[in-house]
Write an enzyme that holds these catalytic residues in place. Structure first.
Site, short mmCIF file in Angstrom:
data_model
loop_
_atom_site.label_atom_id
_atom_site.label_comp_id
_atom_site.label_asym_id
_atom_site.label_seq_id
_atom_site.Cartn_x
_atom_site.Cartn_y
_atom_site.Cartn_z
CG ASP A 141 -1.62 1.28 1.28
OD1 ASP A 141 -2.60 1.53 0.53
OD2 ASP A 141 -1.47 2.13 2.26
CD GLU A 190 -2.40 2.97 -3.13
OE1 GLU A 190 -3.51 3.52 -3.41
OE2 GLU A 190 -1.96 2.52 -1.93
#
Length: 590
Positions: free
Chosen positions: A259, A292
């Site tokens: 993330d 990401e």
């Protein structure tokens, strides 16, 4: 069935035999650390070099314990492998070698076969309850499920990005054994299992590291969540890399989605993590690392990371499908069709160009394989960060959505579906937590404050309609109606996804190794023609028109096979691509 030897990292408890555990804690700012064995005794730990404390104690699996810092603060183990309740509860010693794997010979699947399906374990009722849905997903054509973060977080309702114990599965979802059983069952169905991990920050509740290990953080760099994590420290790097290896080796996850790595200031940590994962995984096993990264660092995709979530692709498609222009969609509104063509023809939209704030973003990406990009029309962020969590089916024309879905599932990029998308679920996906007291108030008001710059939420009373993240009803309203996929209005969407995935498996996936971009051109407003060279020399051609009027298009080669048309075209004139239509052709190599 077979047991597998667990990963042995420096952080966290190590079971030496059935009756002995070595406990360790890096606490360089503590003057004294003791081990509290719940219901038994408190033992002083030995101060080792470089701020480490350790002790070998006569306790085995099932032991509940805490650490006592300076005789004044009781804390859980930050590398706890399981909790006896919430983040403030005692940690639990587990035997990581105890599970008998039924599919121990599973070696994963190559990346190009990936069709991802993002799931929230809590909305399914936990790890055990999720298993009932796996066979249907495999039958649909999904090849990998991706769990939103499951590391222990405060409360029992949360997206998971507030985690504070990155080695421990969330107790509200089930035990470590139930998580392993879920993964084992998925492997038996041919499904990979990915995990979303958060190594860029800790949640605001239950993180005690700043009290006894302040060097975990650096005050000179800030992230949206506060002080940045200090990856210059070897102990800190090891803490997170050992977490990654625990999920991949002990639990046998097939991959990780990292993330928001743009909030990790030290790029060398990422490359070290990738190198150590590659070195630790047994030969012949497929393990995939996905990013990401708002910075669009294409260079990382040649340094151990196989793909990145393509927010650019989503954002330009969403702008065309909905007409929305506020927030980050403003970056995709001017010259939207040109940006559509750049995304289709090169991967990223932003490859060094300035965004709306005048900041350069991204690196060139056209040289990468199309499979280096994970494409999606919806995910937890893009749905849940809307004020009312509306799904795309409620926001756009159905013919345009069918066309975009054909692009999603038949392009050479790796598709990701969001739970319920495949049957046109209309239940919202909202932002939910289970904080209490002042933190709950701050989260509620912060959530509403995020939308203050949006014209439709300029009025304070309008913002008060935004669901309270801490209300149980916000969580319950987000639960998809899993039984509705065969009902009228839903069965048609489910059949579409099945048909497209059958085509993908038959015609696209076998040809993906070695695929490359051939560029794209604008056909007219909201319309583009894109081509890709596939690994066997075939050419895949996409004619996409998300606009409201027909546009001219060159006629496909007579040798090209029409793989799919998103709508019937009985009267379409030659050389015209009708409104809200996608056509995909495959011209096979001779």
């Amino acid at each position: 069935m077979q047991k597998q030897r667990a990963h042995r990292g420096r952080h966290g408890p190590e079971l030496l035999d059935s009756r002995t555990t070595r406990f360790r804690l890096w606490a360089p700012d503590a003057r004294k650390v003791s081990l509290i064995v719940v219901g038994a005794q408190t033992l002083p730990m030995i101060a080792d070099e470089d701020g480490w404390y350790s002790i070998e104690a006569p306790y085995g699996a099932g032991t509940l314990y805490r650490f006592l810092i300076d005789d004044e603060l009781e804390v859980p183990d930050p590398a706890s492998r399981a909790q006896a309740g919430d983040v403030h509860a005692p940690s639990l010693v587990v035997d990581p070698d105890d599970y008998l794997w039924r599919n121990a010979e599973w070696r994963g699947r190559p990346w190009h076969e990936t069709v991802l399906y993002e799931m929230h374990a809590g909305l399914y009722g936990g790890f055990a309850a999720m298993e009932a849905h796996l066979a249907d997903l495999a039958e649909l054509g999904v090849t990998a499920i991706e769990l939103m973060p499951i590391a222990e977080f405060p409360g029992d309702r949360n997206w998971g990005y507030d985690g504070v114990l990155p080695y421990a599965p969330e107790a509200a979802y089930g035990s470590p054994e139930e998580l392993k059983h879920l993964i084992d069952t998925a492997h038996g169905l041919g499904l990979m299992v990915f995990l979303d991990v958060v190594y860029n920050h800790f949640g605001p509740d239950g993180n005690y590291l700043g009290r006894y290990a302040r060097h975990f953080f650096r005050h000179d760099q800030q992230t949206p969540w506060g002080d940045a994590i200090d990856f210059r420290r070897g102990e800190v790097r090891d803490f997170f890399i050992d977490s990654a290896l625990t999920w991949l080796l002990d639990y046998r996850f097939d991959g990780l989605r990292l993330d928001a790595v743009h909030a990790i200031p030290d790029r060398s940590f990422l490359t070290e993590l990738a190198e150590r994962v590659q070195a630790a995984v047994e030969p012949g096993r497929h393990v995939h690392l996905v990013l990401e990264n708002e910075d669009n660092r294409a260079s990382l995709l040649t340094q151990g990371f196989i793909a990145q979530w393509n927010d650019d692709g989503h954002n330009v498609l969403h702008t065309l499908l909905t007409g929305e222009r506020q927030g980050y969609y403003a970056d995709y509104h001017p010259d939207t069709t040109d940006k559509l063509a750049r995304f289709l023809g090169e991967g990223f939209v932003y490859q060094g160009q300035n965004n709306r704030r005048g900041e350069a973003r991204g690196e060139p990406s056209a040289h990468l394989s199309p499979t280096a990009f994970v494409l999606f029309l919806q995910n937890h962020d893009q749905t849940g960060n809307r004020a009312f969590g509306e799904r795309l089916i409620s926001l756009t024309d159905p013919h345009a959505l069918r066309a975009a879905t054909a692009l999603l599932l038949l392009s050479p990029m790796v598709p990701l579906l969001f739970m319920g998308e495949e049957w046109g679920a209309r239940q919202p996906f909202l932002f939910f937590t289970s904080h209490h007291g002042e933190l709950a108030d701050a989260v509620r008001e912060g959530r509403r404050g995020e939308f203050a710059e949006f014209a439709e939420f300029a009025d304070e009373h309008t913002r008060e309609r935004i669901p309270d993240p801490n209300a149980v009803s916000t969580f319950e309203d987000s639960r998809p109606d899993f039984g509705s996929r065969r009902e009228p209005g839903h069965a048609e969407w489910h059949a579409l996804y099945r048909q497209l995935l059958q085509i993908r498996h038959a015609e696209i996936i076998p040809r993906l190794p070695g695929a490359r971009f051939l560029g794209a051109q604008v056909l007219g407003e909201a319309a583009a023609l894109a081509r890709w060279r596939l690994g066997d020399g075939s050419e895949l051609r996409l004619e996409l028109n998300l606009g409201a009027t027909a546009v001219p298009v060159s006629v496909a080669s007579a040798a090209a096979q029409l793989l799919f048309a998103s709508r019937e075209l009985p009267n379409a004139p030659c050389g015209q691509l009708p409104a809200r239509t996608a056509l995909l052709y495959l011209e096979k190599s001779s």
